[in-house]
Motif scaffolding. Structure first.
Motif, PDB file in Angstrom:
ATOM      1  N   ILE A 127      -6.571 -26.556  61.404  1.00  0.00           N
ATOM      2  CA  ILE A 127      -7.753 -27.305  60.988  1.00  0.00           C
ATOM      3  C   ILE A 127      -7.847 -28.492  61.725  1.00  0.00           C
ATOM      4  O   ILE A 127      -7.230 -29.343  62.157  1.00  0.00           O
ATOM      5  CB  ILE A 127      -7.083 -27.667  59.473  1.00  0.00           C
ATOM      6  N   GLY A 128      -9.342 -28.666  62.191  1.00  0.00           N
ATOM      7  CA  GLY A 128      -9.766 -29.590  62.789  1.00  0.00           C
ATOM      8  C   GLY A 128      -9.632 -29.917  64.266  1.00  0.00           C
ATOM      9  O   GLY A 128     -10.041 -30.873  64.711  1.00  0.00           O
ATOM     10  N   LYS A 129      -9.249 -28.911  65.068  1.00  0.00           N
ATOM     11  CA  LYS A 129      -9.056 -28.885  66.269  1.00  0.00           C
ATOM     12  C   LYS A 129      -9.705 -27.962  67.189  1.00  0.00           C
ATOM     13  O   LYS A 129      -9.739 -26.544  66.600  1.00  0.00           O
ATOM     14  CB  LYS A 129      -7.540 -28.987  66.533  1.00  0.00           C
ATOM     15  N   TRP A 130     -10.289 -28.028  68.264  1.00  0.00           N
ATOM     16  CA  TRP A 130     -11.011 -27.004  69.074  1.00  0.00           C
ATOM     17  C   TRP A 130      -9.818 -26.108  69.547  1.00  0.00           C
ATOM     18  O   TRP A 130      -8.827 -26.721  70.085  1.00  0.00           O
ATOM     19  CB  TRP A 130     -11.826 -27.511  70.094  1.00  0.00           C
ATOM     20  N   GLN A 131      -9.904 -24.875  69.543  1.00  0.00           N
ATOM     21  CA  GLN A 131      -9.056 -24.025  69.887  1.00  0.00           C
ATOM     22  C   GLN A 131      -9.785 -22.824  70.819  1.00  0.00           C
ATOM     23  O   GLN A 131     -10.696 -22.413  70.346  1.00  0.00           O
ATOM     24  CB  GLN A 131      -8.011 -23.305  69.000  1.00  0.00           C
ATOM     25  N   LYS A 132      -8.892 -22.151  71.759  1.00  0.00           N
ATOM     26  CA  LYS A 132      -9.520 -21.094  72.485  1.00  0.00           C
ATOM     27  C   LYS A 132      -9.356 -19.792  71.704  1.00  0.00           C
ATOM     28  O   LYS A 132      -8.268 -19.569  71.003  1.00  0.00           O
ATOM     29  CB  LYS A 132      -8.814 -21.146  73.925  1.00  0.00           C
ATOM     30  N   ILE A 133     -10.259 -18.931  71.723  1.00  0.00           N
ATOM     31  CA  ILE A 133     -10.005 -17.706  71.173  1.00  0.00           C
ATOM     32  C   ILE A 133      -9.305 -16.898  72.047  1.00  0.00           C
ATOM     33  O   ILE A 133      -9.553 -16.531  73.229  1.00  0.00           O
ATOM     34  CB  ILE A 133     -11.498 -16.930  70.844  1.00  0.00           C
ATOM     35  N   ARG A 134      -8.307 -16.082  71.535  1.00  0.00           N
ATOM     36  CA  ARG A 134      -7.240 -15.388  72.300  1.00  0.00           C
ATOM     37  C   ARG A 134      -7.987 -14.075  72.959  1.00  0.00           C
ATOM     38  O   ARG A 134      -8.721 -13.546  72.382  1.00  0.00           O
ATOM     39  CB  ARG A 134      -6.047 -14.980  71.301  1.00  0.00           C
ATOM     40  N   LYS A 135      -7.639 -14.007  74.102  1.00  0.00           N
ATOM     41  CA  LYS A 135      -8.134 -12.727  75.024  1.00  0.00           C
ATOM     42  C   LYS A 135      -6.886 -11.841  74.805  1.00  0.00           C
ATOM     43  O   LYS A 135      -5.939 -11.860  75.077  1.00  0.00           O
ATOM     44  CB  LYS A 135      -8.135 -13.145  76.462  1.00  0.00           C
ATOM     45  N   ILE A 136      -7.771 -10.458  74.552  1.00  0.00           N
ATOM     46  CA  ILE A 136      -6.847  -9.211  74.501  1.00  0.00           C
ATOM     47  C   ILE A 136      -6.859  -8.369  75.572  1.00  0.00           C
ATOM     48  O   ILE A 136      -8.168  -7.931  75.562  1.00  0.00           O
ATOM     49  CB  ILE A 136      -7.034  -8.478  73.168  1.00  0.00           C
ATOM     50  N   PRO A 137      -5.723  -7.952  76.213  1.00  0.00           N
ATOM     51  CA  PRO A 137      -6.131  -6.946  77.251  1.00  0.00           C
ATOM     52  C   PRO A 137      -6.320  -5.583  76.645  1.00  0.00           C
ATOM     53  O   PRO A 137      -5.594  -5.068  75.581  1.00  0.00           O
ATOM     54  CB  PRO A 137      -4.657  -7.063  77.896  1.00  0.00           C
ATOM     55  N   PHE A 138      -7.371  -4.794  77.032  1.00  0.00           N
ATOM     56  CA  PHE A 138      -7.714  -3.550  76.540  1.00  0.00           C
ATOM     57  C   PHE A 138      -7.480  -2.559  77.421  1.00  0.00           C
ATOM     58  O   PHE A 138      -7.509  -2.680  78.726  1.00  0.00           O
ATOM     59  CB  PHE A 138      -9.056  -3.470  75.885  1.00  0.00           C
ATOM     60  N   PRO A 139      -7.242  -1.312  77.232  1.00  0.00           N
ATOM     61  CA  PRO A 139      -7.394  -0.646  75.836  1.00  0.00           C
ATOM     62  C   PRO A 139      -6.106  -1.180  75.094  1.00  0.00           C
ATOM     63  O   PRO A 139      -5.053  -1.450  75.587  1.00  0.00           O
ATOM     64  CB  PRO A 139      -7.447   0.877  76.304  1.00  0.00           C
ATOM     65  N   ALA A 140      -6.396  -1.268  73.639  1.00  0.00           N
ATOM     66  CA  ALA A 140      -5.203  -1.576  72.842  1.00  0.00           C
ATOM     67  C   ALA A 140      -5.102  -0.390  71.532  1.00  0.00           C
ATOM     68  O   ALA A 140      -6.083   0.398  71.443  1.00  0.00           O
ATOM     69  CB  ALA A 140      -5.611  -2.821  72.339  1.00  0.00           C
ATOM     70  N   ILE A 141      -4.027  -0.410  70.910  1.00  0.00           N
ATOM     71  CA  ILE A 141      -3.791   0.319  69.783  1.00  0.00           C
ATOM     72  C   ILE A 141      -3.950  -0.731  68.770  1.00  0.00           C
ATOM     73  O   ILE A 141      -3.243  -1.832  68.903  1.00  0.00           O
ATOM     74  CB  ILE A 141      -2.505   0.971  69.697  1.00  0.00           C
ATOM     75  N   GLY A 142      -4.722  -0.411  67.738  1.00  0.00           N
ATOM     76  CA  GLY A 142      -4.912  -1.554  66.599  1.00  0.00           C
ATOM     77  C   GLY A 142      -4.107  -0.684  65.441  1.00  0.00           C
ATOM     78  O   GLY A 142      -4.733   0.409  64.975  1.00  0.00           O
ATOM     79  N   LEU A 143      -3.298  -1.281  64.695  1.00  0.00           N
ATOM     80  CA  LEU A 143      -2.754  -0.847  63.273  1.00  0.00           C
ATOM     81  C   LEU A 143      -3.049  -1.737  62.283  1.00  0.00           C
ATOM     82  O   LEU A 143      -2.562  -3.075  62.485  1.00  0.00           O
ATOM     83  CB  LEU A 143      -1.162  -0.697  63.715  1.00  0.00           C
ATOM     84  N   ILE A 144      -3.698  -1.350  61.167  1.00  0.00           N
ATOM     85  CA  ILE A 144      -3.875  -2.153  60.114  1.00  0.00           C
ATOM     86  C   ILE A 144      -2.934  -1.885  59.019  1.00  0.00           C
ATOM     87  O   ILE A 144      -3.141  -0.388  58.483  1.00  0.00           O
ATOM     88  CB  ILE A 144      -5.334  -2.151  59.751  1.00  0.00           C
ATOM     89  N   VAL A 145      -2.061  -2.653  58.774  1.00  0.00           N
ATOM     90  CA  VAL A 145      -1.086  -2.259  57.791  1.00  0.00           C
ATOM     91  C   VAL A 145      -1.365  -3.109  56.310  1.00  0.00           C
ATOM     92  O   VAL A 145      -0.901  -4.296  56.696  1.00  0.00           O
ATOM     93  CB  VAL A 145       0.257  -2.237  58.008  1.00  0.00           C
ATOM     94  N   SER A 146      -1.442  -2.680  55.188  1.00  0.00           N
ATOM     95  CA  SER A 146      -1.810  -3.498  53.959  1.00  0.00           C
ATOM     96  C   SER A 146      -1.542  -2.642  52.863  1.00  0.00           C
ATOM     97  O   SER A 146      -1.170  -1.419  52.569  1.00  0.00           O
ATOM     98  CB  SER A 146      -3.340  -3.997  54.097  1.00  0.00           C
ATOM     99  N   GLY A 147      -1.732  -3.297  51.608  1.00  0.00           N
ATOM    100  CA  GLY A 147      -1.572  -2.589  50.382  1.00  0.00           C
ATOM    101  C   GLY A 147      -2.627  -1.597  50.099  1.00  0.00           C
ATOM    102  O   GLY A 147      -2.276  -0.569  49.408  1.00  0.00           O
ATOM    103  N   GLY A 148      -3.634  -1.484  50.698  1.00  0.00           N
ATOM    104  CA  GLY A 148      -4.795  -0.508  50.559  1.00  0.00           C
ATOM    105  C   GLY A 148      -4.985   0.459  51.567  1.00  0.00           C
ATOM    106  O   GLY A 148      -5.595   1.503  51.522  1.00  0.00           O
ATOM    107  N   HIS A 149      -4.402   0.029  53.000  1.00  0.00           N
ATOM    108  CA  HIS A 149      -4.849   0.705  54.078  1.00  0.00           C
ATOM    109  C   HIS A 149      -3.641   0.899  55.224  1.00  0.00           C
ATOM    110  O   HIS A 149      -2.865  -0.216  55.256  1.00  0.00           O
ATOM    111  CB  HIS A 149      -5.966  -0.141  54.812  1.00  0.00           C
ATOM    112  N   THR A 150      -3.664   1.912  55.893  1.00  0.00           N
ATOM    113  CA  THR A 150      -2.664   2.106  57.118  1.00  0.00           C
ATOM    114  C   THR A 150      -3.665   3.094  57.928  1.00  0.00           C
ATOM    115  O   THR A 150      -3.400   4.243  57.987  1.00  0.00           O
ATOM    116  CB  THR A 150      -1.379   2.798  56.756  1.00  0.00           C
ATOM    117  N   ASN A 151      -4.218   2.276  58.937  1.00  0.00           N
ATOM    118  CA  ASN A 151      -5.193   2.932  59.886  1.00  0.00           C
ATOM    119  C   ASN A 151      -4.636   2.608  61.255  1.00  0.00           C
ATOM    120  O   ASN A 151      -4.256   1.444  61.587  1.00  0.00           O
ATOM    121  CB  ASN A 151      -6.498   2.222  59.699  1.00  0.00           C
TER     122      ASN A 151
END
Length: 344
Positions: A127-151
């Protein structure tokens, strides 16, 4: 640019305010969150109508916390989660956003809840500090794991992604919660399974549905059923009366369940990495807060960059919605599909 993000997909009420200098730098002004765990604990899971009622009560209160230090007229857009989620909870959020948008005369950006989870790995909850948005090397695998989803996604960037597979029944977080309930552990069950699993060391053999299937879909209902059958058999044939024995048994069962479920996630991710030229792995969603899952991914994938959200950003919150709203507005590949509404 200021974007206010509002989250009401399930049982977390969240409002986050982010200021964006550009697509590379931002400042978080507020991250307001109200948990409903105590409300739903007595039922062993989330009750949709109760969740909606709590959202209606919490949203004005959280917004007032922001108004104490910030003039809402400075906001450029309102972003809010449109699903997937619990319908009564989503309606509560939508009604609140519509009323607020009319009051301060601002446009609305609808945000897909899953898209927001993927973006969550880009920032720190600072909170309250400027920060750089992280850069992601692509291509990537994206995995969403939650109570309602596994994608599982193949991602060329955040806007250009392909769904490789998803759960055909229960999500991985869902089976952790349900199996915890069967062990008489309190809600939410996932963190309880994680806590007990750390003490376990004996592995009960459990099935890994679809682990050898040629595709990328998941299935966890068979694991849940096998686990319940195993516990039922143990209770039937073992007479454990002392507390230490019960604690050890629950720990070993939790260890076995968690290890089996996570090995399925690892296997599908490895298969995708072998098939595609992958530079990074993104793991997000509520289960991504699990420390054992993080250790397993780092052990099995030492040559890929792996990105997890901060623990506080893994679960539902308004910051993720605000962040996704910004990129929907600023980086939509097809501008004709960008939905920015004056009202809903």
């Amino acid at each position: 640019m200021f974007i206010l993000g509002i989250e009401t997909t399930c049982d977390e009420t969240g409002i986050g305010l982010i200021e964006f200098k550009n697509s590379e730098e931002l400042k978080i002004h507020n991250n307001e969150l109200a948990s409903q765990v105590k409300i739903h604990q007595q039922y062993g899971g989330v009750v949709p109508l109760l969740a909606a009622r709590e959202h209606e009560k919490n949203l004005p209160y959280l917004l007032k916390n922001i108004e104490k230090k910030f003039d809402l007229r400075k906001i450029d857009y309102l972003a809010f989660s449109v699903g997937p989620g619990l319908l009564p909870a989503l309606i509560s959020g939508k009604n609140f956003v519509k009323s607020l948008a009319q009051k301060i005369n601002k446009k609305i950006i609808p945000v897909d809840h899953l898209r927001a989870h993927l973006y969550s790995i880009l920032i720190k909850n600072q909170i309250g500090k400027w920060q750089k948005i992280r850069k992601i090397p692509f291509p990537a695998i994206g995995l969403i794991v939650s109570g309602g989803h596994t994608n599982l996604y193949l991602m060329h960037n955040f806007e250009n992604k392909k769904l490789l597979g998803k759960t055909l029944d229960d999500a991985v977080g869902e089976i952790l919660d349900k199996c915890a309930r069967f062990l008489s552990l309190p809600y939410p069950g996932g963190p309880q399974i994680e806590k007990y699993a750390k003490r376990g060391n004996y592995y009960f053999s459990l099935p890994k549905p679809l682990i050898n299937h040629r595709g990328y879909d998941f299935s966890f209902s068979g694991l849940k059923s096998a686990f319940i059958d195993l516990v039922t058999e143990i209770i039937k044939y073992q007479n454990i009366t002392h507390i230490r024995g019960k604690e050890k048994l629950i720990s070993d069962l939790a260890y076995s369940l968690q290890k089996t479920a996570f090995e399925v996630l690892i296997s599908k991710t490895k298969k995708a990495i072998d098939e595609f030229q992958i530079k990074s792995i993104i793991v997000s969603g509520g289960v991504a807060a699990n420390q054992t899952l993080k250790k397993m991914f780092r052990f099995y994938f030492p040559y890929q960059k792996i990105f997890f959200p901060e623990r506080s950003l893994a679960t539902d919150n308004g910051l993720n919605i605000a962040l996704a709203g910004y990129f929907i507005k600023a980086k939509a590949v097809d501008k004709t599909k960008l939905e920015v509404y004056d009202h809903l």
